[in-house]
Design a protein around this motif. Structure first.
Motif, PDB file in Angstrom:
ATOM      1  N   UNK A   1      -0.314   6.398   2.757  1.00  0.00           N
ATOM      2  CA  UNK A   1      -0.292   6.283   4.214  1.00  0.00           C
ATOM      3  C   UNK A   1       0.399   4.987   4.647  1.00  0.00           C
ATOM      4  N   UNK A   2       0.078   3.876   3.980  1.00  0.00           N
ATOM      5  CA  UNK A   2       0.732   2.614   4.326  1.00  0.00           C
ATOM      6  C   UNK A   2       2.219   2.648   4.004  1.00  0.00           C
ATOM      7  N   UNK A   3       2.558   3.297   2.895  1.00  0.00           N
ATOM      8  CA  UNK A   3       3.966   3.382   2.489  1.00  0.00           C
ATOM      9  C   UNK A   3       4.776   4.181   3.497  1.00  0.00           C
TER      10      UNK A   3
ATOM     11  N   UNK B   1       6.366  -3.693  -1.714  1.00  0.00           N
ATOM     12  CA  UNK B   1       5.059  -4.191  -2.147  1.00  0.00           C
ATOM     13  C   UNK B   1       4.123  -3.071  -2.594  1.00  0.00           C
ATOM     14  N   UNK B   2       4.281  -1.853  -2.034  1.00  0.00           N
ATOM     15  CA  UNK B   2       3.319  -0.794  -2.344  1.00  0.00           C
ATOM     16  C   UNK B   2       3.947   0.465  -2.931  1.00  0.00           C
ATOM     17  N   UNK B   3       5.255   0.502  -3.100  1.00  0.00           N
ATOM     18  CA  UNK B   3       5.934   1.714  -3.564  1.00  0.00           C
ATOM     19  C   UNK B   3       5.760   1.933  -5.068  1.00  0.00           C
ATOM     20  N   UNK B   4       5.722   3.203  -5.470  1.00  0.00           N
ATOM     21  CA  UNK B   4       5.739   3.564  -6.881  1.00  0.00           C
ATOM     22  C   UNK B   4       4.457   3.200  -7.613  1.00  0.00           C
ATOM     23  N   UNK B   5       4.454   3.451  -8.911  1.00  0.00           N
ATOM     24  CA  UNK B   5       3.293   3.123  -9.731  1.00  0.00           C
ATOM     25  C   UNK B   5       3.025   1.625  -9.737  1.00  0.00           C
ATOM     26  N   UNK B   6       4.099   0.844  -9.693  1.00  0.00           N
ATOM     27  CA  UNK B   6       3.933  -0.614  -9.680  1.00  0.00           C
ATOM     28  C   UNK B   6       3.204  -1.056  -8.419  1.00  0.00           C
ATOM     29  N   UNK B   7       3.567  -0.476  -7.277  1.00  0.00           N
ATOM     30  CA  UNK B   7       2.901  -0.830  -6.035  1.00  0.00           C
ATOM     31  C   UNK B   7       1.447  -0.405  -6.018  1.00  0.00           C
ATOM     32  N   UNK B   8       1.163   0.786  -6.558  1.00  0.00           N
ATOM     33  CA  UNK B   8      -0.219   1.260  -6.622  1.00  0.00           C
ATOM     34  C   UNK B   8      -1.047   0.374  -7.546  1.00  0.00           C
TER      35      UNK B   8
END
Length: 274
Positions: A45-47, A61-68
């Motif tokens: 939702x934030x993405x 900051x929140x995209x992809x597995x790295x962001x999660x």
């Protein structure tokens, strides 16, 4: 710099670590397991909002597995010393990609109300029956009122941000105080239910539970104008509910409905007069 932040409110609850052992299926993120309720849906939702407003640093900051993973690490640090009691965590995301938070105690909630296999159809006899482990209980009951004024669809009703004047005003008109078991439903200029001030509503129509339609991306000409909430998405993806326009004047005093959000899960509501 934009003068608002994106935010989401997430439940921290160590009881969620038992989800796989309890045999609940299709609970998504919590099958890892994790004490953070529907964390991946909160991130999504934030993405989507950061992408809509073209905030590249926030997207990164929140995209992809790295962001999660980064969001999970951020939350673990916040909750390291809070013990085993549930907590309400408000996560904010700024245009520059920085994360902030507020944390406070939260009431216990039955697991069946967090991950229901279905929403029980309206039935006055059900209140006397023992609750099934994977079905939500009907208490506490929230009093549901309809806002006395209409609210325009906008980016700030579709995406969850700290610009919440329309929701605060609706709650003031309904005289809802912090902690009340009451919710107010916002109404758009077409006379249709948009959403609740802090929740997604579900109504029994044509033999099924329905919720006002919301497109994945904001379009002023489509949908009810409400927010694409985390528990709403979860319920739709599992066919617990369907999308359907709900006219505000179709609500009947005392009819059963359900509301949901990322803190309380799913709770029973009953519309009444303001």
């Amino acid at each position: 710099m934009d003068d608002f932040h994106l935010f989401t409110s997430i439940r921290y609850d160590p009881a969620l670590l038992q989800i796989p052992e309890l045999g609940f299926a299709g609970t998504g993120w919590n099958q890892h397991p994790s004490p953070f309720y529907m964390l991946d849906l909160h991130r999504d939702r934030m993405l989507r909002a950061a992408t809509y407003w073209d905030w590249p640093a926030a997207v990164a900051a929140v995209a992809g597995e790295q962001g999660l993973d980064a969001l999970h690490t951020f939350l673990r640090a916040i909750t390291r010393d809070v013990g085993n009691s549930p907590q309400r965590i408000k996560i904010t995301l700024a245009a520059d990609g920085s994360l902030g938070h507020q944390i406070s105690p939260l009431a216990e909630t039955r697991v069946g109300n967090l991950f229901p296999e279905y929403l029980p159809a309206p039935d006055p006899e059900d209140s006397a029956r023992p609750a099934e482990a994977r079905a939500p209980v009907r208490h506490p009951v929230y009093e549901i009122v309809v806002d006395s004024r209409e609210t325009a669809r906008s980016e700030f009703t579709h995406y969850k941000t700290t610009s919440r004047g329309m929701y605060d005003d609706a709650r003031k008109r309904a005289r809802i105080a912090l902690g009340d078991k009451r919710e107010v439903l916002l109404v758009n200029h077409d006379g249709h239910i948009m959403e609740g001030s802090i929740s997604t509503p579900y109504f029994w129509r044509d033999g099924k539970w329905v919720t006002p339609p919301v497109p994945k991306q904001f379009l002023a000409s489509r949908g009810s104008g409400g927010n694409d909430g985390t528990t709403r998405r979860w319920a739709l993806e599992r066919n617990l509910v369907a999308e359907q326009v709900v006219a505000a004047d179709s609500l009947v005093d005392g009819e059963e409905c359900w509301i949901s959000n990322g803190l309380l899960g799913f709770a029973l509501g009953k519309p009444g007069k303001t």
